[in-house]
Design a protein around this motif. Sequence first.
Motif, PDB file in Angstrom:
ATOM      1  N   THR A   1       2.670   1.618  -3.296  1.00  0.00           N
ATOM      2  CA  THR A   1       1.766   1.937  -4.411  1.00  0.00           C
ATOM      3  C   THR A   1       1.124   3.313  -4.276  1.00  0.00           C
ATOM      4  O   THR A   1       1.098   4.099  -5.234  1.00  0.00           O
ATOM      5  N   TRP A   2       0.592   3.606  -3.087  1.00  0.00           N
ATOM      6  CA  TRP A   2      -0.169   4.839  -2.907  1.00  0.00           C
ATOM      7  C   TRP A   2       0.532   5.878  -2.020  1.00  0.00           C
ATOM      8  O   TRP A   2       0.062   7.008  -1.911  1.00  0.00           O
TER       9      TRP A   2
ATOM     10  N   THR B   1       1.856   7.746   1.479  1.00  0.00           N
ATOM     11  CA  THR B   1       1.134   8.132   2.687  1.00  0.00           C
ATOM     12  C   THR B   1       0.707   9.593   2.564  1.00  0.00           C
ATOM     13  O   THR B   1       1.197  10.335   1.718  1.00  0.00           O
TER      14      THR B   1
ATOM     15  N   TRP C   1      -7.652  -2.823   0.796  1.00  0.00           N
ATOM     16  CA  TRP C   1      -6.440  -3.521   1.237  1.00  0.00           C
ATOM     17  C   TRP C   1      -5.968  -3.023   2.601  1.00  0.00           C
ATOM     18  O   TRP C   1      -5.448  -3.792   3.416  1.00  0.00           O
ATOM     19  N   HIS C   2      -6.171  -1.735   2.854  1.00  0.00           N
ATOM     20  CA  HIS C   2      -5.802  -1.188   4.163  1.00  0.00           C
ATOM     21  C   HIS C   2      -6.628  -1.859   5.259  1.00  0.00           C
ATOM     22  O   HIS C   2      -6.099  -2.261   6.310  1.00  0.00           O
TER      23      HIS C   2
ATOM     24  N   ILE D   1       0.839  -1.203   0.000  1.00  0.00           N
ATOM     25  CA  ILE D   1       0.000   0.000   0.000  1.00  0.00           C
ATOM     26  C   ILE D   1       0.872   1.250   0.000  1.00  0.00           C
ATOM     27  O   ILE D   1       0.657   2.189  -0.775  1.00  0.00           O
TER      28      ILE D   1
ATOM     29  N   ASN E   1     -13.138   0.829  -3.197  1.00  0.00           N
ATOM     30  CA  ASN E   1     -11.889   1.565  -3.236  1.00  0.00           C
ATOM     31  C   ASN E   1     -10.780   0.593  -2.847  1.00  0.00           C
ATOM     32  O   ASN E   1     -10.707   0.153  -1.699  1.00  0.00           O
ATOM     33  N   TRP E   2      -9.937   0.239  -3.827  1.00  0.00           N
ATOM     34  CA  TRP E   2      -8.938  -0.799  -3.575  1.00  0.00           C
ATOM     35  C   TRP E   2      -7.945  -0.410  -2.482  1.00  0.00           C
ATOM     36  O   TRP E   2      -7.525  -1.259  -1.679  1.00  0.00           O
ATOM     37  N   ALA E   3      -7.560   0.847  -2.430  1.00  0.00           N
ATOM     38  CA  ALA E   3      -6.602   1.275  -1.399  1.00  0.00           C
ATOM     39  C   ALA E   3      -7.206   1.067  -0.014  1.00  0.00           C
ATOM     40  O   ALA E   3      -6.550   0.534   0.892  1.00  0.00           O
TER      41      ALA E   3
END
Length: 438
Positions: free
Chosen positions: A128-129, A131, A364-365, A125, A359-361
């Motif tokens: 990829t995204w 913080t 997974w979070h 995470i 929302n994939w983020a």
Amino acid sequence: MSPFIIKTLQLLLSLSILIVLHELGHFIPAKLFKTRVEKFYLFFDVKYSLFKKKIGETVYGIGWLPLGGYVKIAGMIDESMDKEQMAGPPQPWEFRSKPAWQRLIIMLGGVTVNIVLGFLIYMIIIFTWGTSYVTTEDIPKGYEVAENFEKFGFQDGDRILKVNGKDFKDAREINMYLFLRDVKNVTILSSNGSSKTIDLPEDIGKKMFEEGVMEPFGIRIKPVLDTVLVNKPALAAGLLKGDIITSVNDKKIEWWHEFRNELSANKNKEIRIGYLRNNIENSLTVVVSDEGKIGAGPVSYNINRESYSFGQSISKGFDYSYWKLHDYITQFKYVFTKKGATQIGGFAAIGNMFPPKWNWAVFWHTTAFISIILAFMNILPIPALDGGHVMFLLYEIITGRKPNDKFMEYAQLTGFIILIALLLFANGNDIYRAIVGK
């Protein structure tokens, strides 16, 4: 698709991933130590299965009851309570015939997978995204301070500079820090430009919990609408982008968090909202959803984003996982209080952790967090959980004496009854909150 269905699908997908990988954590070391695994199931197959297929000596299947999953290991006293198998002489391929250290590794496999999986997901995470964080400079109006905290020396408009003498990076996290991170002092910058350090009681988190003040600091944002979603109550009632909220049911509103609190207090109710548009004041009525929302958002503060290399994400992911586990264990102590017991949630509470839109983020979070929760809950020394088996195995390793099968059967049954009681209590809380609207 309705938010309920979207949340349900996310919950089922998340649990399916976590359950299969957790059980693989038991399955793989069992196979490595040449222990027979008779069943590998996602969900429970009470009376019948949705799917099953035997490959080699193992039946792989999907049950219809989504309360967990299991691997049935030959020669092991587990939830199957297979007394007939245990009545026969031990066989070389059975769990009970293996050395204690091998049995310990098999039992720790599921928890180990959950911990490692949580770390890996957080690492990916972050890579990829990245913080996000909000600095002191991003909230020039500071915080709205709860009355309970004014006695410590805080005032409306304060901004946080340091926590325990260290620079404070994310202004959004102050409430969480106070509740879970053993905060001894806070350095603030007041609205008049002066700074000072405020010492806090050692049990500040406990005081917050007991007094019901879980968010003593609310970032002050003017209640100016920036987003008004289509097919939502706000737009249907007539609110538009740029409107300034001035009141709710004749109660004056100055900041967005005050408006948000009023919405939360009026779920499924019709409220009258006063607003200012083109310097002309007017009002309208709107029905608040069962989630305490009307489909509108404010002109917000600036949110900074930080990216990480793959190597940096490993370190950051480990750090993030550690603090997630630390914070969960810290707040777990409140479960044993009268107030904390009423806040225990079941599947509905877990489902509400997921967003109403895919929302994939966030998915997974949330999955990573549930994985860490499962690791901690499974290692608790309760018979019928992995931690119960580990407890008895450690006793055997230390004393050299193995608990007899009859004792283990009674312990397993007791643990199973405890788990069912907790399951009914937690989901009963969900039902109660749904009925009373809390």
